[in-house]
Design an enzyme around this catalytic site. Structure first.
Site, mmCIF file in Angstrom:
data_model
loop_
_atom_site.group_PDB
_atom_site.id
_atom_site.type_symbol
_atom_site.label_atom_id
_atom_site.label_comp_id
_atom_site.label_asym_id
_atom_site.label_seq_id
_atom_site.Cartn_x
_atom_site.Cartn_y
_atom_site.Cartn_z
ATOM 1 N N ASP A 183 0.868 -1.174 0.000
ATOM 2 C CA ASP A 183 0.000 0.000 0.000
ATOM 3 C C ASP A 183 0.912 1.233 0.000
ATOM 4 O O ASP A 183 1.709 1.424 0.929
ATOM 5 C CB ASP A 183 -0.922 -0.019 1.232
ATOM 6 C CG ASP A 183 -1.956 1.094 1.169
ATOM 7 O OD1 ASP A 183 -1.656 2.167 0.593
ATOM 8 O OD2 ASP A 183 -3.069 0.899 1.707
ATOM 9 N N TYR A 208 -5.287 11.507 -3.281
ATOM 10 C CA TYR A 208 -5.686 12.789 -2.670
ATOM 11 C C TYR A 208 -4.683 13.239 -1.615
ATOM 12 O O TYR A 208 -4.826 14.310 -1.056
ATOM 13 C CB TYR A 208 -7.094 12.709 -2.062
ATOM 14 C CG TYR A 208 -7.317 11.535 -1.141
ATOM 15 C CD1 TYR A 208 -6.894 11.565 0.175
ATOM 16 C CD2 TYR A 208 -7.940 10.382 -1.610
ATOM 17 C CE1 TYR A 208 -7.076 10.480 1.008
ATOM 18 C CE2 TYR A 208 -8.138 9.287 -0.784
ATOM 19 C CZ TYR A 208 -7.707 9.342 0.526
ATOM 20 O OH TYR A 208 -7.883 8.254 1.340
ATOM 21 N N LYS A 209 -3.667 12.414 -1.329
ATOM 22 C CA LYS A 209 -2.655 12.801 -0.344
ATOM 23 C C LYS A 209 -1.556 13.578 -1.083
ATOM 24 O O LYS A 209 -1.807 14.682 -1.543
ATOM 25 C CB LYS A 209 -2.147 11.563 0.399
ATOM 26 C CG LYS A 209 -3.258 10.982 1.306
ATOM 27 C CD LYS A 209 -2.932 9.653 1.945
ATOM 28 C CE LYS A 209 -4.125 9.194 2.803
ATOM 29 N NZ LYS A 209 -4.082 7.776 3.122
ATOM 30 N N ARG A 355 0.824 15.428 13.950
ATOM 31 C CA ARG A 355 1.437 14.934 12.710
ATOM 32 C C ARG A 355 1.617 16.094 11.731
ATOM 33 O O ARG A 355 0.701 16.893 11.535
ATOM 34 C CB ARG A 355 0.522 13.860 12.130
ATOM 35 C CG ARG A 355 1.118 13.076 11.001
ATOM 36 C CD ARG A 355 0.219 11.913 10.634
ATOM 37 N NE ARG A 355 -1.025 12.382 10.021
ATOM 38 C CZ ARG A 355 -1.768 11.652 9.178
ATOM 39 N NH1 ARG A 355 -1.403 10.422 8.887
ATOM 40 N NH2 ARG A 355 -2.871 12.129 8.665
#
Ligand SMILES: *Cc1c(COP(=O)(O)O)cnc(C)c1O
Length: 396
Positions: A183, A208-209, A355
């Site tokens: 992944d 979309y990241k 994060r």
């Protein structure tokens, strides 16, 4: 050297330092116009003719071919569409069919929940005695035995940014006779990947990241070209059929990676992603990686020098870390809310991780230092203790 950053290619709001491109990339310039053209001119004027006249049917493959070089894949080896969760299910179901005598799906306990849920759901659907094994990420390589049908791992950990050794784990999986699925959700557009060189059978990822395809952008799936004609799609949709418009009641998979398509492609989202991929033209991933490491190293040094309450929760060695950095802090959720209120956007992952994503396409070291100035101020002033910052939103 690649010219970085390329801030002029993005529409970022004034007063924002965006450290969350690892979760949802920002709006690329030209993407809204492209969506507008697809909606008003193609859909509005061409109507159903646009499937042919505007090339909508080819769009999934064309976009897949533009993602391919970013992960070291050859043209024609990537299908796009659906969401990443669906692509995980597809890869997993196909992999199990390739090893009918084996019963174990091996992942790790740090994997993203949806990947694990997909495995659990698949096991309960097929109703056989399959088992999902979840050793810690560090123990996973030793847990690859000849009982394992498929090893399914996320290359870069979504919480800590820890990178699995793709080449070594894939070799171990193959030595044990297992199928390998990677992944690449936090790898594509973040770190150099040589998926073809790894020899893995499957890879999946979202767009979309780091690829900036926008909320709901289609996912992708790679299948190794020498096995793709043996892959039996579990989600046998009509657009993965060899000849969808024969309307054949019997499924006959396409003789290419197109067999991993399912149903009607998300045309508007694919067009947006196509526009977003323009920002990647001419990027050398080694240059991007060097810039990403410079940003994250600077961030860690600034935070550790000025914010003693925060503890690094990512690998210290940049070679073992993706393009994000996490710090543990007991009041991390409140501090992140206060930070976002002041224009520095990162996110929070339970139980206590702040994060921060480092995306060299639109960030420079000045942004990093300015972000830490604000973080330091929030921590020393204690403003994060205000009641308004304590209640959790639906999306963190
Ligand atoms: C982001 C992410 C997902 C999300 O899947 P969607 O179906 O696109 O919502 C799944 N797995 C991993 C590893 C991720 O990082």
């Amino acid at each position: 050297m690649t010219d970085l950053p390329r801030k002029h290619l993005f529409d970022l709001p004034d007063g924002v330092i965006y450290l969350d491109g690892n979760s949802l990339g920002p709006l690329p310039r030209g993407a809204a116009e492209r969506a507008g053209e697809v909606i008003t001119r193609q859909w509005g004027q061409e109507l159903i003719r646009a499937w042919n006249s505007a090339g909508w049917m080819e769009l999934p493959r064309r976009v897949g071919d533009r993602i391919a070089p970013l992960i070291g894949a050859a043209p024609g080896t990537i299908a796009t569409g659906d969401t990443l969760s669906i692509k995980v299910y597809q890869a997993l179901a196909s992999a199990l069919k390739m090893r009918p005598d084996r019963r174990v799906i091996l992942s790790d306990s740090g994997n993203f929940p949806s990947d694990l849920y997909m495995a659990q759901g698949l096991i309960s659907t097929i109703g056989k005695d399959h088992e999902l094994r979840l050793p810690t990420p560090e123990e996973v390589i030793d847990a690859i035995t000849d009982e394992v049908a498929v090893v399914m791992l996320t290359h870069v950990d979504y919480r800590s940014g820890r990178i699995h050794d793709m080449a070594a784990i894939t070799r171990a999986a193959h030595a044990a006779g297992a199928v390998m699925i990677w992944d690449l959700a936090h790898s594509a557009g973040a770190v150099p990947v040589d998926i073809a060189g790894s020899g893995a059978e499957f890879a999946v990822g979202c767009t979309y990241k780091y690829l900036n395809g926008g909320p709901g952008a289609p996912a992708f799936i790679y299948a190794r070209p020498d096995i793709v004609l043996d892959v039996e799609p579990a989600l046998a949709g009509w657009l993965g059929h060899e000849a969808p418009f024969e309307m054949d009641p019997a499924y006959r998979p396409a003789m290419s990676t197109e067999r991993l398509r399912v149903g009607t492609p998300p045309v508007v989202q694919l067009a947006i992603l196509d526009a977003a991929l323009d920002a990647w033209e001419g990027i050398d991933m080694a240059d991007l990686r060097a810039a990403s490491i410079a940003l994250s190293e600077r961030f860690i040094a600034e935070v550790e020098g000025r914010c003693p309450d925060l503890t690094l929760a990512s690998p210290r060695d940049p070679e073992r870390r993706g393009s994000q950095v996490s710090f543990a802090f007991d009041h991390g959720y409140a501090a992140m809310r206060a930070l976002i209120d002041r224009g520095v956007i990162g996110d929070f992952r339970a139980p206590n991780l702040m994060r921060f994503g480092f995306t060299p396409l639109y960030l420079d070291e000045g942004d990093v230092v300015a972000a830490v100035d604000i973080l330091e101020d929030i921590l020393t002033s204690g403003v994060y203790r205000e009641p308004a910052y304590q209640t959790k939103s639906r999306v963190t």
